[in-house]
Design an enzyme around this catalytic site. Sequence first.
Site, PDB file in Angstrom:
ATOM      1  N   LYS A  56      -5.968   6.831  10.136  1.00  0.00           N
ATOM      2  CA  LYS A  56      -4.694   5.982  10.365  1.00  0.00           C
ATOM      3  C   LYS A  56      -5.040   4.957   9.011  1.00  0.00           C
ATOM      4  O   LYS A  56      -6.344   4.586   9.000  1.00  0.00           O
ATOM      5  CB  LYS A  56      -4.825   5.323  11.541  1.00  0.00           C
ATOM      6  CG  LYS A  56      -3.554   4.713  11.858  1.00  0.00           C
ATOM      7  CD  LYS A  56      -3.343   4.178  13.116  1.00  0.00           C
ATOM      8  CE  LYS A  56      -2.219   3.167  13.353  1.00  0.00           C
ATOM      9  NZ  LYS A  56      -2.263   2.012  13.957  1.00  0.00           N
ATOM     10  N   CYS A  79      -1.988  -5.058  22.868  1.00  0.00           N
ATOM     11  CA  CYS A  79      -0.853  -4.482  22.244  1.00  0.00           C
ATOM     12  C   CYS A  79      -1.036  -2.992  22.217  1.00  0.00           C
ATOM     13  O   CYS A  79      -1.956  -2.339  21.556  1.00  0.00           O
ATOM     14  CB  CYS A  79      -0.539  -5.053  20.967  1.00  0.00           C
ATOM     15  SG  CYS A  79       0.527  -4.088  19.875  1.00  0.00           S
ATOM     16  N   HIS A  89      -1.417  -2.375  18.143  1.00  0.00           N
ATOM     17  CA  HIS A  89      -2.323  -3.073  17.461  1.00  0.00           C
ATOM     18  C   HIS A  89      -3.677  -3.016  18.135  1.00  0.00           C
ATOM     19  O   HIS A  89      -4.875  -3.258  17.650  1.00  0.00           O
ATOM     20  CB  HIS A  89      -2.166  -4.622  17.145  1.00  0.00           C
ATOM     21  CG  HIS A  89      -1.123  -4.611  16.095  1.00  0.00           C
ATOM     22  ND1 HIS A  89       0.161  -4.487  16.256  1.00  0.00           N
ATOM     23  CD2 HIS A  89      -1.305  -4.588  14.459  1.00  0.00           C
ATOM     24  CE1 HIS A  89       0.858  -4.708  15.079  1.00  0.00           C
ATOM     25  NE2 HIS A  89      -0.285  -4.653  14.089  1.00  0.00           N
ATOM     26  N   CYS A 112       3.526  -9.566  20.353  1.00  0.00           N
ATOM     27  CA  CYS A 112       2.618  -9.308  19.570  1.00  0.00           C
ATOM     28  C   CYS A 112       3.008  -9.773  18.088  1.00  0.00           C
ATOM     29  O   CYS A 112       4.151  -9.367  17.715  1.00  0.00           O
ATOM     30  CB  CYS A 112       2.240  -7.870  19.598  1.00  0.00           C
ATOM     31  SG  CYS A 112       1.142  -7.526  18.120  1.00  0.00           S
ATOM     32  N   CYS A 165       3.415  -7.079  15.272  1.00  0.00           N
ATOM     33  CA  CYS A 165       4.405  -6.196  15.359  1.00  0.00           C
ATOM     34  C   CYS A 165       5.544  -7.130  15.338  1.00  0.00           C
ATOM     35  O   CYS A 165       6.493  -6.676  15.005  1.00  0.00           O
ATOM     36  CB  CYS A 165       4.468  -5.554  16.798  1.00  0.00           C
ATOM     37  SG  CYS A 165       3.224  -4.618  17.038  1.00  0.00           S
ATOM     38  N   LYS A 183      -6.595  -1.697   7.024  1.00  0.00           N
ATOM     39  CA  LYS A 183      -7.116  -2.421   6.092  1.00  0.00           C
ATOM     40  C   LYS A 183      -8.497  -2.785   6.622  1.00  0.00           C
ATOM     41  O   LYS A 183      -9.397  -2.734   5.630  1.00  0.00           O
ATOM     42  CB  LYS A 183      -6.244  -3.660   5.886  1.00  0.00           C
ATOM     43  CG  LYS A 183      -6.708  -4.203   4.564  1.00  0.00           C
ATOM     44  CD  LYS A 183      -5.975  -5.483   4.051  1.00  0.00           C
ATOM     45  CE  LYS A 183      -6.626  -6.282   2.811  1.00  0.00           C
ATOM     46  NZ  LYS A 183      -6.967  -7.544   3.296  1.00  0.00           N
ATOM     47  N   HIS A 239       4.247   1.279   2.066  1.00  0.00           N
ATOM     48  CA  HIS A 239       5.315   0.714   1.491  1.00  0.00           C
ATOM     49  C   HIS A 239       5.908   1.447   0.197  1.00  0.00           C
ATOM     50  O   HIS A 239       7.010   1.597   0.027  1.00  0.00           O
ATOM     51  CB  HIS A 239       4.658  -0.695   0.951  1.00  0.00           C
ATOM     52  CG  HIS A 239       4.198  -1.503   2.069  1.00  0.00           C
ATOM     53  ND1 HIS A 239       2.820  -1.828   2.005  1.00  0.00           N
ATOM     54  CD2 HIS A 239       4.650  -1.925   3.493  1.00  0.00           C
ATOM     55  CE1 HIS A 239       2.623  -2.615   3.252  1.00  0.00           C
ATOM     56  NE2 HIS A 239       3.502  -2.279   4.138  1.00  0.00           N
ATOM     57  N   HIS A 260       0.938  -1.298  -0.251  1.00  0.00           N
ATOM     58  CA  HIS A 260      -0.024   0.029   0.119  1.00  0.00           C
ATOM     59  C   HIS A 260       0.713   1.189   0.040  1.00  0.00           C
ATOM     60  O   HIS A 260       1.985   1.102  -0.056  1.00  0.00           O
ATOM     61  CB  HIS A 260      -1.046   0.020   1.201  1.00  0.00           C
ATOM     62  CG  HIS A 260      -0.352  -0.099   2.640  1.00  0.00           C
ATOM     63  ND1 HIS A 260       0.501   0.982   2.911  1.00  0.00           N
ATOM     64  CD2 HIS A 260      -0.513  -0.790   3.560  1.00  0.00           C
ATOM     65  CE1 HIS A 260       0.634   0.880   4.409  1.00  0.00           C
ATOM     66  NE2 HIS A 260       0.215  -0.431   4.606  1.00  0.00           N
TER      67      HIS A 260
HETATM   68  N1  MSP Z   1       9.331  -6.461   7.724  1.00  0.00           N
HETATM   69  C1  MSP Z   1       9.276  -5.377   8.631  1.00  0.00           C
HETATM   70  C2  MSP Z   1      10.502  -4.395   8.277  1.00  0.00           C
HETATM   71  C3  MSP Z   1      11.881  -5.319   8.467  1.00  0.00           C
HETATM   72  S1  MSP Z   1      13.221  -4.293   7.869  1.00  0.00           S
HETATM   73  C4  MSP Z   1      14.330  -5.348   8.365  1.00  0.00           C
HETATM   74  C5  MSP Z   1       8.024  -4.294   8.422  1.00  0.00           C
HETATM   75  N2  MSP Z   1       7.284  -4.623   7.454  1.00  0.00           N
HETATM   76  S2  MSP Z   1       6.083  -3.685   6.969  1.00  0.00           S
HETATM   77  O1  MSP Z   1       5.543  -4.270   5.842  1.00  0.00           O
HETATM   78  O2  MSP Z   1       5.282  -3.936   8.197  1.00  0.00           O
HETATM   79  O3  MSP Z   1       6.307  -2.391   6.721  1.00  0.00           O
HETATM   80  C6  MSP Z   1       7.273  -1.790   6.204  1.00  0.00           C
HETATM   81  C7  MSP Z   1       7.453  -0.416   6.160  1.00  0.00           C
HETATM   82  O4  MSP Z   1       6.201   0.424   5.791  1.00  0.00           O
HETATM   83  C8  MSP Z   1       7.707   0.202   7.621  1.00  0.00           C
HETATM   84  O5  MSP Z   1       8.652   1.322   7.196  1.00  0.00           O
HETATM   85  C9  MSP Z   1       6.522   1.092   8.091  1.00  0.00           C
HETATM   86  O6  MSP Z   1       6.732   2.331   8.469  1.00  0.00           O
HETATM   87  C10 MSP Z   1       5.908   1.425   6.534  1.00  0.00           C
HETATM   88  N3  MSP Z   1       4.622   1.930   6.706  1.00  0.00           N
HETATM   89  C11 MSP Z   1       3.334   1.107   6.885  1.00  0.00           C
HETATM   90  N4  MSP Z   1       2.219   1.904   7.055  1.00  0.00           N
HETATM   91  C12 MSP Z   1       2.634   3.366   6.805  1.00  0.00           C
HETATM   92  C13 MSP Z   1       2.235   4.521   6.547  1.00  0.00           C
HETATM   93  N5  MSP Z   1       0.731   4.629   6.594  1.00  0.00           N
HETATM   94  N6  MSP Z   1       2.926   5.575   6.229  1.00  0.00           N
HETATM   95  C14 MSP Z   1       4.280   5.538   5.981  1.00  0.00           C
HETATM   96  N7  MSP Z   1       4.840   4.343   5.853  1.00  0.00           N
HETATM   97  C15 MSP Z   1       4.245   3.288   6.634  1.00  0.00           C
HETATM   98  O7  MSP Z   1       7.922  -3.386   9.352  1.00  0.00           O
END
Ligand code: MSP
Length: 611
Positions: A293, A146, A149, A129, A132, A296, A24, A21
């Site tokens: 926020k 948590c 979450h 959790c 997380c 999903k 990412h 999304h």
């Molecule tokens: N797998 C771990 C990261 C391991 S790195 C060695 C992880 N994955 S994640 O898929 O949950 O999230 C990845 C990234 O997406 C994180 O940096 C997180 O901050 C970012 N984001 C998730 N939601 C977000 C927003 N709403 N806005 C900006 N970035 C966000 O964590």
Amino acid sequence: MKSKNKFYVTTPIYYPNDIPHIGHAYTTIAADVLARWNRLKEKDVFFLTGTDEHGKKIQEIAEKNKKTPKEFVDALIPKFKDAWKSLDIEYDKFIRTTDKEHERVVKELLQKVYDKGDIYLSKYEGYYCTGCEAYYTEKDLENGCCPIHKTKIEKLKEESYFFRLSKYQKPLLDFYKKNPNFISPENRKQEVINRVKEGLKDLSISRTSFDWGIPLPFDKKHFCYVWFDALFNYYSATREKGKEKFWPADVHLIGKDILWFHTVYWPAFLMSSGIELPKKVFAHGWWTFDKEKISKSRGKVINVGELTSIAGVDSARYFLFRAAPFGEDGDFSESALVDRHNNELANKLGNLISRVSTLAEKYGLEKTENKLLKKLKLKDIEKLLDNYEFDKALNEIFAFVDICNEYTQNKKPWETGSKKVLYELADSIKAITILLFSFIPSTSEKIAKQFNFEICYKNIKSPLKISKISKGEILFKKIENKEEEKINKSEKIEGIVNMAEVVEFNEWEKIDLRVAQIKKVEDIEGADKLYKLTINLGKELGERTICAGIKQHYSKEELKGKKIIVFTNLAPRKIKGIESKGMLLAAVNEGHSKVVLISPEKDMDAGARIS
Ligand code: MSP
């Protein structure tokens, strides 16, 4: 041999538990912007992204989907790769933590850290959790849930191997001191340092209650904690032949939520393994969606396909870095994206290119000194880009676009046919395009083709060669702002209950109609048919705001204090940035020329139900 001229940038490796999304996409585009900018500066760039595939979270979701974890993640990887392709991301390597080479390196380092005496066997008692993939203590929890979450949290009591994190408190604090640029932005750095100063507890790094992970080389019953495995991806990717020179990473781009893992666990693991530490960890802010926020489960998510379908790839890329400073939170809305697409990319940049290319095609160019270009703050822009201040860099570039538009307006080349003025403008467009290339690569390539120059660093300043310039296609087509459309529609339907379709009794029962008293009536900027009403719905429901398209039918004085009927449990809608929680009832004639509010026939308390 270390190369000074290299640049190694990483994104977090994402959990492939769903399609990617906007959150990412944000980090991945940021890494792409930096990679492109550094390639432009002729650095040897290595841009790494990938997926974090082990751990309980993935194991659980795979089980729910009746697949093995590997089958489950294998099916999602193409979605990530396609998403990055659709966003014009040019990464150099996509790492998966299930890659054999990565697993081999993690095992090698686990053994190394164990042999060093930094891993010991004990019992873990505490909370975990899975969302997380993180450990919590009793005092971290909120009502037994948590803190992130807000879901019930698992209590663990099991044998586990621990990493001696406590031993690294002082080395970490020393490292932060010696390397003041290691954690960015500055305010986040202080948060980390303060927490580390409070003390560090040893970290449980193995579990026996799941098996979707890397087994510890010295005790195969135990499986490696997913963050130990995941963080090492940044290093293991450089163990590939030819890539060794890239370690240490120049920057790990991450979201603010995973700063602790990257600035405490990660450097401690590396110190213990005897590996050099990365140069920087930059934590960006989070995006909300329509001020909520991203979630999903509540339908508040915008995936990559949706993001690019609004105004195209380049507009999405541009928006994310123009609309909020990289280290701070930002709010995404379709209407804000469309506004920037229309006002900045179409009206400012698009018009400049279209005007100058049309005139240059007609009159041609004549070489001259480009005095206009002196107004481009190139040094500042470069500094801002190197400093992750993307919004400010774009601001400066667009300030120069404005200057070029004003210059065109003042010099009127369409009247004079001045080939020299057109040359200055075309040459300035070249500089603008090269600087924008990292953000809007495909549009920049189109412009470069029209004006016949190569996108490379030295061409920012080296004068444009005279050649035939072609008018080209419209780069950014203006888009109707759907939010405005929605408002127009809602202005029409506000107050109407459509009785044309048969409604079952149980459906009718769901509708909560109440008497409400209007407390306050306010205008809404930019909406000539709407009022913002503050209404009182009695003790149970209290006060709330609704928007109503009745401005042309009622004055503020007529409305104030009036009792009306409101449909209270209508799904809230955002109208002109205001959350409208309900809809008032009104009778409307055929042509909408007459709108009459429905009121209780005798006085009735606010909050009374209509049944
Ligand atoms: N797998 C771990 C990261 C391991 S790195 C060695 C992880 N994955 S994640 O898929 O949950 O999230 C990845 C990234 O997406 C994180 O940096 C997180 O901050 C970012 N984001 C998730 N939601 C977000 C927003 N709403 N806005 C900006 N970035 C966000 O964590």
